[in-house]
Design an enzyme around this catalytic site. Sequence first.
Site, PDB file in Angstrom:
ATOM      1  N   ASN A 200       0.834  -1.202   0.000  1.00 39.31           N
ATOM      2  CA  ASN A 200       0.000   0.000   0.000  1.00 39.31           C
ATOM      3  C   ASN A 200       0.869   1.253   0.000  1.00 39.31           C
ATOM      4  O   ASN A 200       1.879   1.306   0.695  1.00 39.31           O
ATOM      5  CB  ASN A 200      -0.847  -0.046   1.298  1.00 39.31           C
ATOM      6  CG  ASN A 200      -1.942   0.982   1.371  1.00 39.31           C
ATOM      7  OD1 ASN A 200      -2.750   1.085   0.449  1.00 39.31           O
ATOM      8  ND2 ASN A 200      -1.999   1.729   2.460  1.00 39.31           N
ATOM      9  N   HIS A 236      -4.473   9.962  -1.740  1.00 39.12           N
ATOM     10  CA  HIS A 236      -4.471  11.301  -1.129  1.00 39.12           C
ATOM     11  C   HIS A 236      -4.120  12.320  -2.214  1.00 39.12           C
ATOM     12  O   HIS A 236      -2.958  12.453  -2.594  1.00 39.12           O
ATOM     13  CB  HIS A 236      -3.421  11.376  -0.014  1.00 39.12           C
ATOM     14  CG  HIS A 236      -3.696  10.469   1.145  1.00 39.12           C
ATOM     15  ND1 HIS A 236      -4.747  10.671   2.014  1.00 39.12           N
ATOM     16  CD2 HIS A 236      -3.071   9.346   1.574  1.00 39.12           C
ATOM     17  CE1 HIS A 236      -4.742   9.732   2.940  1.00 39.12           C
ATOM     18  NE2 HIS A 236      -3.738   8.903   2.698  1.00 39.12           N
ATOM     19  N   GLU A 265      -7.261   4.998   0.961  1.00 37.15           N
ATOM     20  CA  GLU A 265      -7.262   6.145   1.901  1.00 37.15           C
ATOM     21  C   GLU A 265      -7.664   7.432   1.179  1.00 37.15           C
ATOM     22  O   GLU A 265      -7.028   8.479   1.352  1.00 37.15           O
ATOM     23  CB  GLU A 265      -5.865   6.344   2.515  1.00 37.15           C
ATOM     24  CG  GLU A 265      -5.289   5.133   3.193  1.00 37.15           C
ATOM     25  CD  GLU A 265      -3.926   5.373   3.841  1.00 37.15           C
ATOM     26  OE1 GLU A 265      -3.503   6.545   3.955  1.00 37.15           O
ATOM     27  OE2 GLU A 265      -3.292   4.381   4.235  1.00 37.15           O
ATOM     28  N   ASP A 267      -8.756  10.847  -0.079  1.00 38.32           N
ATOM     29  CA  ASP A 267      -9.255  12.173   0.278  1.00 38.32           C
ATOM     30  C   ASP A 267      -8.674  13.161  -0.729  1.00 38.32           C
ATOM     31  O   ASP A 267      -7.684  12.872  -1.395  1.00 38.32           O
ATOM     32  CB  ASP A 267      -8.960  12.584   1.730  1.00 38.32           C
ATOM     33  CG  ASP A 267      -7.517  12.433   2.162  1.00 38.32           C
ATOM     34  OD1 ASP A 267      -6.611  12.490   1.294  1.00 38.32           O
ATOM     35  OD2 ASP A 267      -7.281  12.282   3.370  1.00 38.32           O
TER      36      ASP A 267
HETATM   37  O1  9MR Z   1      -4.863   9.718   9.645  1.00 38.03           O
HETATM   38  C1  9MR Z   1      -3.763   9.270  10.414  1.00 38.03           C
HETATM   39  C2  9MR Z   1      -3.430  10.287  11.482  1.00 38.03           C
HETATM   40  O2  9MR Z   1      -4.479  10.357  12.429  1.00 38.03           O
HETATM   41  C3  9MR Z   1      -2.112   9.925  12.151  1.00 38.03           C
HETATM   42  O3  9MR Z   1      -1.748  10.953  13.050  1.00 38.03           O
HETATM   43  C4  9MR Z   1      -1.043   9.736  11.101  1.00 38.03           C
HETATM   44  C5  9MR Z   1       0.281   9.371  11.732  1.00 38.03           C
HETATM   45  O4  9MR Z   1       1.273   9.178  10.808  1.00 38.03           O
HETATM   46  O5  9MR Z   1      -1.441   8.718  10.202  1.00 38.03           O
HETATM   47  C6  9MR Z   1      -2.569   9.073   9.484  1.00 38.03           C
HETATM   48  O6  9MR Z   1      -2.888   8.072   8.538  1.00 38.03           O
HETATM   49  C7  9MR Z   1      -1.918   7.828   7.534  1.00 38.03           C
HETATM   50  C8  9MR Z   1      -2.010   6.369   7.169  1.00 38.03           C
HETATM   51  O7  9MR Z   1      -1.863   5.554   8.294  1.00 38.03           O
HETATM   52  C9  9MR Z   1      -0.976   5.981   6.111  1.00 38.03           C
HETATM   53  N1  9MR Z   1      -1.053   6.857   4.960  1.00 38.03           N
HETATM   54  C10 9MR Z   1      -1.085   8.279   5.218  1.00 38.03           C
HETATM   55  C11 9MR Z   1      -2.173   8.610   6.238  1.00 38.03           C
HETATM   56  C12 9MR Z   1      -2.283  10.121   6.454  1.00 38.03           C
HETATM   57  O8  9MR Z   1      -1.100  10.631   7.009  1.00 38.03           O
END
Ligand code: 9MR
Length: 348
Positions: A200, A236, A265, A267
């Site tokens: 991923n 993203h 994921e 957005d």
């Molecule tokens: O959305 C997540 C956020 O709440 C956390 O603080 C962050 C920490 O690194 O991770 C975010 O989710 C990520 C996901 O696990 C992997 N891909 C990128 C996402 C956005 O940063």
Amino acid sequence: MRTGLGAAALAAVTVLGVTVLPNGSAVAHDTGLRGAARGTGTRIGTAVDMNALANDPAYKAAVAREFDTVTPENVMKWSEVEPTQGTYNWGPADDLIKFARSNGQKVRGHTLVWHSQLPSWINETDFTKAQLRDLLRRHIFAEAGHFKGKIWAWDVVNEPLNEDGTLRDTIWLRALGPGYIADAFRWAHQADPSAILFINDYNAEWLSPKTDAYYKLVKDLRRQHVPVQGFGMQGHLGIQYGLPGDVLENVKRFDALGVKTAFTEVDVRMILPSDQYRTQAQAEGFGLMLRACLLVKNCISYTVWGFTDKYNWVPGVFSGEGEATPMDDQMQPKPAYDTLRETFLLAR
Ligand code: 9MR
């Protein structure tokens, strides 16, 4: 199925809660995205913020109503499940699994191997390479084992490549060497043979040196019978960069490799303040990734990384940007929501 997605996709119109399809039929706006996705072969999912799920009844109701898969936004990450070495905290993730089961939803596990959100004890201790290899193996067996049979798909290795397609310099690459990716998939498969195992990443949606490298990596791993079964594109996007044009072409080549694909994921953020043009560009971003997913055979899910601007990671990371999800901070649908719904309806 999946036949109505040509130019006609532009002709579906949603007004006052009713969508009129190009064939003249009208679909009332009461079934949510989940209802719209039914029969398309692609499940609609969301990342779930466990605090919001516990404390915000409207959020909880929307997760149940709108989605047929859930991904824990944070609570399955290593820092969360083993904050102190040897002491596991499965509670919050178990709660999500219970919630999903009572709502007939599948769970995407996220994530077993990542360079980020590691427990501090890993970075703070001087482990040898052999010890780190053992820790990673034990972690995968502990976590995939704990959730065995309850996870539909696992993001086994997350974000292992750089933008130029080389392997990202991480604690795992340094300790185990490039074979850590294959090892992680083999261990995860042994621990939970029924989960669909994904690799991923972000910026993995269009043709680029990065996705060329993923294509080669996935092909090579499968030739070696490593159980990589899915390619996850996080999705993203930011409208200020322009929307990528060759997403379908990229998804198609992975589909042709015989692996499943998923948008994991999604957005689409923007520089604030929003206006109607930005909001429309955002809707197009959500729509173009869903259309690519629906136009190939094995794109099994499309997950948004949060569905409401009320709870969203973007403003905390990209200063001045935000409003990245399909519903506003009052949980009212934005044009992106209508685009997702109409796109699913046309594919049924
Ligand atoms: O959305 C997540 C956020 O709440 C956390 O603080 C962050 C920490 O690194 O991770 C975010 O989710 C990520 C996901 O696990 C992997 N891909 C990128 C996402 C956005 O940063």
